[in-house]
Design a protein around this motif. Structure first.
Motif, PDB file in Angstrom:
ATOM      1  N   VAL A  90       0.832  -1.207   0.000  1.00  0.00           N
ATOM      2  CA  VAL A  90       0.000   0.000   0.000  1.00  0.00           C
ATOM      3  C   VAL A  90       0.863   1.252   0.000  1.00  0.00           C
ATOM      4  CG1 VAL A  90      -1.616   1.372   1.381  1.00  0.00           C
ATOM      5  CG2 VAL A  90      -2.023  -1.068   1.054  1.00  0.00           C
ATOM      6  N   GLY A  91       1.781   1.328   0.942  1.00  0.00           N
ATOM      7  CA  GLY A  91       2.645   2.500   1.020  1.00  0.00           C
ATOM      8  C   GLY A  91       3.546   2.652  -0.183  1.00  0.00           C
ATOM      9  N   ALA A  92       4.059   1.540  -0.711  1.00  0.00           N
ATOM     10  CA  ALA A  92       4.942   1.596  -1.877  1.00  0.00           C
ATOM     11  C   ALA A  92       4.197   2.107  -3.107  1.00  0.00           C
ATOM     12  CB  ALA A  92       5.539   0.216  -2.152  1.00  0.00           C
ATOM     13  N   ALA A  93       2.970   1.634  -3.319  1.00  0.00           N
ATOM     14  CA  ALA A  93       2.171   2.106  -4.450  1.00  0.00           C
ATOM     15  C   ALA A  93       1.876   3.594  -4.324  1.00  0.00           C
ATOM     16  CB  ALA A  93       0.873   1.305  -4.537  1.00  0.00           C
ATOM     17  N   LEU A  94       1.577   4.032  -3.116  1.00  0.00           N
ATOM     18  CA  LEU A  94       1.285   5.448  -2.884  1.00  0.00           C
ATOM     19  C   LEU A  94       2.528   6.312  -3.080  1.00  0.00           C
ATOM     20  CD1 LEU A  94      -1.084   5.065   0.186  1.00  0.00           C
ATOM     21  CD2 LEU A  94      -1.706   6.089  -2.018  1.00  0.00           C
ATOM     22  N   LEU A  95       3.658   5.878  -2.574  1.00  0.00           N
ATOM     23  CA  LEU A  95       4.895   6.634  -2.773  1.00  0.00           C
ATOM     24  C   LEU A  95       5.213   6.801  -4.249  1.00  0.00           C
ATOM     25  CD1 LEU A  95       7.170   5.024  -0.020  1.00  0.00           C
ATOM     26  CD2 LEU A  95       6.450   7.424  -0.094  1.00  0.00           C
ATOM     27  N   THR A  96       5.023   5.742  -5.012  1.00  0.00           N
ATOM     28  CA  THR A  96       5.344   5.764  -6.436  1.00  0.00           C
ATOM     29  C   THR A  96       4.415   6.699  -7.198  1.00  0.00           C
ATOM     30  OG1 THR A  96       6.114   3.482  -6.245  1.00  0.00           O
ATOM     31  CG2 THR A  96       5.703   4.316  -8.462  1.00  0.00           C
ATOM     32  N   ALA A  97       3.115   6.578  -6.942  1.00  0.00           N
ATOM     33  CA  ALA A  97       2.150   7.446  -7.614  1.00  0.00           C
ATOM     34  C   ALA A  97       2.346   8.904  -7.196  1.00  0.00           C
ATOM     35  CB  ALA A  97       0.732   6.988  -7.295  1.00  0.00           C
ATOM     36  N   TYR A  98       2.659   9.114  -5.940  1.00  0.00           N
ATOM     37  CA  TYR A  98       2.904  10.467  -5.422  1.00  0.00           C
ATOM     38  C   TYR A  98       4.095  11.109  -6.135  1.00  0.00           C
ATOM     39  CZ  TYR A  98       4.102  14.105  -1.973  1.00  0.00           C
ATOM     40  OH  TYR A  98       4.419  15.297  -1.344  1.00  0.00           O
ATOM     41  N   LYS A  99       5.179  10.361  -6.266  1.00  0.00           N
ATOM     42  CA  LYS A  99       6.364  10.856  -6.969  1.00  0.00           C
ATOM     43  C   LYS A  99       6.034  11.179  -8.420  1.00  0.00           C
ATOM     44  CE  LYS A  99      10.750  11.449  -8.129  1.00  0.00           C
ATOM     45  NZ  LYS A  99      11.529  12.626  -7.691  1.00  0.00           N
ATOM     46  N   ASN A 100       5.338  10.289  -9.093  1.00  0.00           N
ATOM     47  CA  ASN A 100       5.011  10.473 -10.505  1.00  0.00           C
ATOM     48  C   ASN A 100       4.007  11.600 -10.732  1.00  0.00           C
ATOM     49  OD1 ASN A 100       6.737   8.373 -11.150  1.00  0.00           O
ATOM     50  ND2 ASN A 100       5.114   6.833 -11.226  1.00  0.00           N
ATOM     51  N   ALA A 101       3.246  11.939  -9.683  1.00  0.00           N
ATOM     52  CA  ALA A 101       2.280  13.032  -9.783  1.00  0.00           C
ATOM     53  C   ALA A 101       2.888  14.386  -9.425  1.00  0.00           C
ATOM     54  CB  ALA A 101       1.079  12.749  -8.879  1.00  0.00           C
ATOM     55  N   GLY A 102       4.179  14.390  -9.131  1.00  0.00           N
ATOM     56  CA  GLY A 102       4.861  15.649  -8.842  1.00  0.00           C
ATOM     57  C   GLY A 102       5.346  15.803  -7.424  1.00  0.00           C
ATOM     58  N   GLY A 103       5.188  14.781  -6.599  1.00  0.00           N
ATOM     59  CA  GLY A 103       5.657  14.844  -5.222  1.00  0.00           C
ATOM     60  C   GLY A 103       7.175  14.911  -5.144  1.00  0.00           C
ATOM     61  N   ASP A 104       7.669  15.725  -4.240  1.00  0.00           N
ATOM     62  CA  ASP A 104       9.112  15.961  -4.113  1.00  0.00           C
ATOM     63  C   ASP A 104       9.721  14.988  -3.115  1.00  0.00           C
ATOM     64  OD1 ASP A 104      11.659  16.995  -4.213  1.00  0.00           O
ATOM     65  OD2 ASP A 104      11.202  18.754  -2.963  1.00  0.00           O
ATOM     66  N   ILE A 105      10.053  13.787  -3.582  1.00  0.00           N
ATOM     67  CA  ILE A 105      10.703  12.793  -2.738  1.00  0.00           C
ATOM     68  C   ILE A 105      11.775  12.076  -3.536  1.00  0.00           C
ATOM     69  CG2 ILE A 105       8.737  12.359  -1.205  1.00  0.00           C
ATOM     70  CD1 ILE A 105       8.176   9.816  -2.876  1.00  0.00           C
ATOM     71  N   GLU A 106      12.735  11.525  -2.829  1.00  0.00           N
ATOM     72  CA  GLU A 106      13.706  10.612  -3.428  1.00  0.00           C
ATOM     73  C   GLU A 106      13.091   9.221  -3.356  1.00  0.00           C
ATOM     74  OE1 GLU A 106      16.246   8.648  -5.251  1.00  0.00           O
ATOM     75  OE2 GLU A 106      16.650  10.833  -5.106  1.00  0.00           O
ATOM     76  N   LEU A 107      12.575   8.732  -4.472  1.00  0.00           N
ATOM     77  CA  LEU A 107      11.723   7.545  -4.453  1.00  0.00           C
ATOM     78  C   LEU A 107      12.447   6.306  -3.942  1.00  0.00           C
ATOM     79  CD1 LEU A 107       8.993   6.252  -5.026  1.00  0.00           C
ATOM     80  CD2 LEU A 107       9.720   5.909  -7.393  1.00  0.00           C
TER      81      LEU A 107
END
Length: 230
Positions: A90-107
């Protein structure tokens, strides 16, 4: 074939108190309340063997839709109908989609952290802790992207609010548990939460469960993701 015991497919049983169990795969001995009616016990590590492929999948992923991402994970050999792998997925899918949607994280770093944290939540937490691991995983996701710590102020609050929102959705549907349903509910809650509080809009689509035939405890029409007639 409907899944229960990974070894013999017999139904699982949940004990009132911990007993010393020996994993039939790695022979590790540890306390647990869960085994099949034939006595087989599989530890969390063996149950989630192969889950590390999540990181490689996610760093190559381009989708902004966490539902599409987690469905790809659910197709992998390491993923079973139920199990603690969902506490990471769950968290991994959210992190990935968040990054691809413009979230500022080091994936890659965030995924490593999610794997470490999610694996610490044991199978059966939904019933024994009163907190489903899928919902906790959504809270971990927000904790990671906001860099929360026990001494943080706003990130501390946001991560708790996220967990409570996900668990509220899970609790409103009721049991018995379904790791697929609870994962979908947690992701849906997180997509809405992140849009409202962090301004990042991940994509979402209508969710129709494809896994009901493998779930002996499927709740049928009570599930918000069923489109079949019972």
């Amino acid at each position: 074939m409907k899944e229960e015991c990974l070894i013999c497919k017999a139904p699982l049983e949940y004990l009132e108190a911990d007993e010393v169990m020996e994993c039939v795969i790695c022979h590790r001995k540890e306390n647990s309340k869960t085994r099949c009616v034939e006595g087989h016990y599989v530890c969390n590590d063996c149950h989630t063997a192969g889950m590390d492929v999540i990181i490689g999948m996610c760093v190559k992923e381009t989708s902004k839709n966490p539902f599409d991402i987690i469905e790809k994970m659910m197709e992998q050999p390491f993923c079973h109908m139920h199990g603690p792998e969902h506490h990471v997925m769950v968290g991994a899918a959210l992190l990935t989609a968040y990054k691809n949607a413009g979230g500022d994280i080091e994936l890659r770093q965030a995924l490593d952290e999610m794997l470490n944290r999610g694996k610490s939540v044991p199978g059966g937490a939904c019933g024994f802790w009163g907190a489903c691991g899928a919902g906790i995983s959504a809270g971990m996701f927000v904790s990671i992207i906001t860099k929360s710590t026990p001494l943080a102020v706003e990130p501390f609050g946001l991560s708790h609010l996220m967990t409570s929102k996900a668990l509220g959705e899970i609790g409103a549907v009721g049991g018995p548990r379904c790791c697929k349903r609870d994962s979908y509910l947690s992701i849906l809650a997180a997509v809405e939460f992140v849009k409202e509080h962090l301004g990042i809009e991940m994509e979402k689509t209508e969710i129709v469960c494809r896994h009901f035939a493998q779930n002996n405890q499927c709740i049928g029409k009570r599930c918000p993701f069923t489109k079949i007639n019972y």
